[in-house]
Design an enzyme around this catalytic site. Structure first.
Site, short mmCIF file in Angstrom:
data_model
loop_
_atom_site.label_atom_id
_atom_site.label_comp_id
_atom_site.label_asym_id
_atom_site.label_seq_id
_atom_site.Cartn_x
_atom_site.Cartn_y
_atom_site.Cartn_z
N LYS A 38 -6.26 4.82 16.80
CA LYS A 38 -5.77 3.65 17.56
C LYS A 38 -5.92 3.89 19.06
CE LYS A 38 -2.84 1.83 13.92
NZ LYS A 38 -2.99 2.95 12.95
N ASP A 86 -7.36 3.33 25.88
CA ASP A 86 -7.54 3.99 27.17
C ASP A 86 -8.62 3.25 27.96
OD1 ASP A 86 -7.35 5.91 29.23
OD2 ASP A 86 -7.01 7.51 27.77
N GLY A 105 3.61 -3.76 0.75
CA GLY A 105 3.93 -5.06 0.16
C GLY A 105 2.76 -5.95 -0.21
N GLY A 106 1.57 -5.73 0.38
CA GLY A 106 0.42 -6.56 0.02
C GLY A 106 -0.03 -6.26 -1.40
N LYS A 111 -10.44 6.50 5.45
CA LYS A 111 -9.89 6.40 6.80
C LYS A 111 -9.18 7.72 7.10
CE LYS A 111 -6.29 3.71 8.11
NZ LYS A 111 -5.42 4.47 9.04
O1 3DU Z 1 0.84 1.94 3.97
P1 3DU Z 1 -0.27 2.84 3.54
O2 3DU Z 1 0.17 4.17 3.01
O3 3DU Z 1 -1.24 2.12 2.61
O4 3DU Z 1 -1.13 3.24 4.84
C1 3DU Z 1 -1.65 2.27 5.68
C2 3DU Z 1 -2.62 2.87 6.68
O5 3DU Z 1 -3.09 1.84 7.52
C3 3DU Z 1 -2.04 3.94 7.59
O6 3DU Z 1 -3.07 4.89 7.82
C4 3DU Z 1 -1.72 3.22 8.87
O7 3DU Z 1 -1.91 4.02 10.02
C5 3DU Z 1 -2.76 2.09 8.89
N1 3DU Z 1 -2.31 0.86 9.53
C6 3DU Z 1 -1.20 0.20 9.10
O8 3DU Z 1 -0.52 0.64 8.16
C7 3DU Z 1 -0.84 -0.99 9.74
C8 3DU Z 1 -1.56 -1.49 10.75
O9 3DU Z 1 -1.22 -2.63 11.32
C9 3DU Z 1 -2.70 -0.80 11.16
C10 3DU Z 1 -3.04 0.37 10.53
#
Ligand code: 3DU
Length: 199
Positions: free
Chosen positions: A58, A61, A158-159, A30
């Site tokens: 995200k 528009d 947290g997941g 991503k």
């Molecule tokens: O918390 P992490 O470092 O695993 O990153 C989570 C990624 O997922 C980050 O790119 C963020 O923009 C995206 N994301 C969320 O964290 C939460 C959401 O609800 C949607 C996208």
């Protein structure tokens, strides 16, 4: 290949190192604002050579602008992009778009998400919180296997690795937990998503 998509929220040099090191394990990558602001579409082009890339800007528009952006991202090699679900029903159906229906943090989506599920047919899938396995189960029951579910919120938010997959998600999206230590990818070994959808 494990059912994990690496969120490359870092500088381009580190992103490429991590992406290369996880090439045999990660189902995809991503790319978000972090890399796009640093390296533009070149980041998408380069990382797409290593595996499927979901671009997460995200989008929110009017339909013709969303389509122009998604066309440019696709031309650069992205398989798909993420748009805000609050735009429904004005978001034009597009098999390249994942629709965000609920966030990992509290938001107005907490009131809206169940309603939005009725409008996601014709899109590639939904983005839903991996730190809320119960919501993932409810979404899978509601949508069946024809709509993909990709889930952030694992590790740093947290997941637990694998919980969203066991609840019905196709892929978990993981950033900091893997960026800090790419060897943790082995925690996704052996997990089988219930629907077998490609990213
Ligand atoms: O918390 P992490 O470092 O695993 O990153 C989570 C990624 O997922 C980050 O790119 C963020 O923009 C995206 N994301 C969320 O964290 C939460 C959401 O609800 C949607 C996208």
């Amino acid at each position: 290949m494990y059912p994990v998509v690496v969120a490359l929220d870092t500088d381009l040099k580190t992103a490429l190192e991590v992406a290369r090191s996880l090439r045999d394990e990660a189902a995809g990558y991503k790319v978000g604002w972090d890399l796009v602001l640093e390296a533009g579409l070149e980041a998408v082009r380069t990382i797409s050579r290593l595996g499927p890339v979901v671009v997460d800007l995200k989008l929110a528009d009017v339909p013709h602008i969303v389509k122009r952006v998604v066309d440019k991202l696709s031309s650069a090699g992205a398989c798909c992009a993420i748009a805000h679900g609050f735009l429904l029903p004005s978001l034009e159906r597009d098999e390249r778009l994942y629709v965000l229906v609920k966030m990992t943090v509290g938001s107005q989506y907490d009131r809206l998400w169940k309603e939005l599920l009725g409008e996601v047919v014709g899109f590639r899938g939904v983005v839903a919180p991996g730190n809320e396995p119960q919501a993932i189960s409810a979404i899978r029951s509601s949508l069946g296997c024809s709509t993909r579910i990709i889930s952030p919120g694992i590790g740093a938010q947290g997941g637990r690795p694998g919980d969203a997959i066991r609840a019905g998600a196709d892929f978990e999206i993981v950033g900091r937990y893997l960026l800090e230590n790419p060897a943790r990818v082995s925690e996704w070994a052996g997990l089988r998503p219930p629907c077998g959808n490609p990213l």
